[in-house]
Design a protein around this motif. Structure first.
Motif, short mmCIF file in Angstrom:
data_model
loop_
_atom_site.label_atom_id
_atom_site.label_comp_id
_atom_site.label_asym_id
_atom_site.label_seq_id
_atom_site.Cartn_x
_atom_site.Cartn_y
_atom_site.Cartn_z
N GLN A 24 44.06 29.89 19.02
CA GLN A 24 42.58 29.30 18.60
C GLN A 24 42.61 29.67 17.11
O GLN A 24 41.98 28.90 16.41
N ALA A 27 44.80 27.31 14.95
CA ALA A 27 44.26 25.87 14.82
C ALA A 27 42.97 26.11 13.80
O ALA A 27 42.99 25.08 12.94
N ARG A 28 41.96 27.10 13.88
CA ARG A 28 40.92 27.18 13.06
C ARG A 28 41.24 27.43 11.71
O ARG A 28 40.83 26.69 10.70
N GLY A 30 44.27 26.64 10.34
CA GLY A 30 45.16 25.73 10.00
C GLY A 30 44.30 24.54 9.25
O GLY A 30 44.35 23.68 8.42
N GLU A 31 42.95 24.35 9.61
CA GLU A 31 41.87 23.52 9.31
C GLU A 31 41.53 23.68 7.65
O GLU A 31 41.26 22.84 7.07
N TYR A 32 41.88 24.83 7.37
CA TYR A 32 41.62 25.39 5.81
C TYR A 32 43.06 25.48 5.13
O TYR A 32 43.05 26.16 4.09
N SER A 35 48.08 28.93 6.64
CA SER A 35 48.91 29.50 7.81
C SER A 35 49.00 31.06 8.24
O SER A 35 48.43 31.76 7.29
N LEU A 110 36.26 33.59 8.70
CA LEU A 110 37.00 32.55 9.91
C LEU A 110 37.39 33.69 11.20
O LEU A 110 37.14 33.12 12.49
#
Length: 146
Positions: A24, A27-28, A30-32, A35, A110
């Motif tokens: 999770q 994924a979050r 990665g939106e920004y 890595s 985040l």
């Protein structure tokens, strides 16, 4: 009435929970464009400003060859800067730029968001119990390493 979980089952549950938490988070982040490697390097550099690349690689537990392209990319993105090392003309010290420091704030935000989402379904009492148990687990594991 269920039987007590075995040590193996506890280990499997801990690994599964860690995997879900990591998935999770990845994924979050990665939106920004963040890595896990970028996050680890940036947060480590934040805790250890002015690190040499070799020291950073040692702290991260990776080879210098693994750090170099990551440092190059982060420098290209304006997140870190290389400064001449006053003690060694062949070496550089790494520092976060203002943009890098802003990214650290974004990472912290985040991390908070992901954690809140993951643990939001647990009542406060269960969260406290989980924290207590995880601390006890880590204390026990640390004592065995000595």
């Amino acid at each position: 009435m269920s039987s007590d979980p075995s040590a193996t089952e506890l280990g499997e549950l801990l690994v599964a929970a860690s995997r879900v938490f990591s998935q999770q988070g990845r994924a979050r982040f990665g939106e920004y464009g963040l890595s896990p490697a970028r996050v680890r390097l940036l947060t480590t550099l934040h805790r250890r400003p002015g690190s040499r690349m070799r020291d950073l690689a040692d702290t991260l537990g990776v080879s210098g060859r693994a750090v170099t392209p990551l440092v190059d990319a982060l420098e290209s993105d304006g997140l870190i800067a290389r400064r001449a090392d006053p003690d060694d003309r062949r070496a550089f010290r790494l520092t976060l730029t203002d943009t890098g420091l802003a990214t650290i704030d974004q990472i912290a935000d985040l991390q908070r968001q992901v954690s809140e989402e993951i643990f939001s379904g647990l009542p406060a009492r269960d969260r406290n119990d989980l924290a207590r148990l995880l601390r006890a687990f880590l204390d026990t594991a640390s004592a065995r390493e000595c």
